[in-house]
Design an enzyme around this catalytic site. Sequence first.
Site, mmCIF file in Angstrom:
data_model
loop_
_atom_site.group_PDB
_atom_site.id
_atom_site.type_symbol
_atom_site.label_atom_id
_atom_site.label_comp_id
_atom_site.label_asym_id
_atom_site.label_seq_id
_atom_site.Cartn_x
_atom_site.Cartn_y
_atom_site.Cartn_z
ATOM 1 N N CYS A 72 0.836 -1.203 0.000
ATOM 2 C CA CYS A 72 0.000 0.000 0.000
ATOM 3 C C CYS A 72 0.878 1.264 0.000
ATOM 4 O O CYS A 72 1.468 1.590 -1.015
ATOM 5 C CB CYS A 72 -0.998 -0.039 1.142
ATOM 6 S SG CYS A 72 -2.390 1.111 0.919
ATOM 7 N N HIS A 159 -3.503 -5.474 0.670
ATOM 8 C CA HIS A 159 -2.921 -5.977 1.910
ATOM 9 C C HIS A 159 -2.935 -7.511 1.916
ATOM 10 O O HIS A 159 -3.977 -8.110 2.162
ATOM 11 C CB HIS A 159 -3.674 -5.420 3.121
ATOM 12 C CG HIS A 159 -3.341 -3.995 3.379
ATOM 13 N ND1 HIS A 159 -2.321 -3.616 4.225
ATOM 14 C CD2 HIS A 159 -3.861 -2.855 2.862
ATOM 15 C CE1 HIS A 159 -2.226 -2.297 4.225
ATOM 16 N NE2 HIS A 159 -3.141 -1.810 3.409
ATOM 17 N N GLU A 161 -1.680 -9.484 4.091
ATOM 18 C CA GLU A 161 -1.671 -10.032 5.453
ATOM 19 C C GLU A 161 -3.055 -10.223 6.048
ATOM 20 O O GLU A 161 -3.187 -10.818 7.121
ATOM 21 C CB GLU A 161 -0.830 -9.128 6.372
ATOM 22 C CG GLU A 161 -1.455 -7.793 6.709
ATOM 23 C CD GLU A 161 -1.340 -6.713 5.639
ATOM 24 O OE1 GLU A 161 -1.788 -5.585 5.918
ATOM 25 O OE2 GLU A 161 -0.821 -6.977 4.538
#
Length: 183
Positions: A72, A159, A161
């Site tokens: 990001c 993202h 994660e």
Amino acid sequence: MEVFVVNNHGQFNHLIHRSIREIVPARIISNETPAEKIDADGLILGGGPTLARAGECREYLTRLDVPILGICLGLQVMAETFGGRVEKGAVGGYAQVEVEVIEEDDILKGLAPRIRTWASHADQVVLLPQKFRVLARSQVCEIEAMRHETRPLYGVQWHPEVVHTEGGIRLLENFIEVCREGR
């Protein structure tokens, strides 16, 4: 083998750290850490609110000779550091975005041709830096993922994660493999 996660004041930086340390030893560090104090096999530039709060990330990109993954804001700092351009996106806030993988490359290998991701496009890369290639795109943004042509520098707008992203842990594992091989 150790990977450092650079905290750029984003809400998911600790989750990035936790996801990485389940694979290899990892440490979260301040984005104000001097480049010469970083001794890691790889670096992840985490997300954050604005480019103005990216600390020493530009120094890490230009001075360190280790694989670097920008997530990001990390992607955006990477783009601007190498001559790309970041602008406000048409779609702000976090949302599910379907991303089309157009080149698997090192970090996207093994992912489906289309994946659902969790991303914010409040800011996004609109001009690809020289010597970078686009790896993925979406209907929201033409540069969802990119990589440097010769250096192990990678960036994703989404993202990996978070559980809302398909194949996110695979992407992180792929990056760890790049770090192990020292590409």
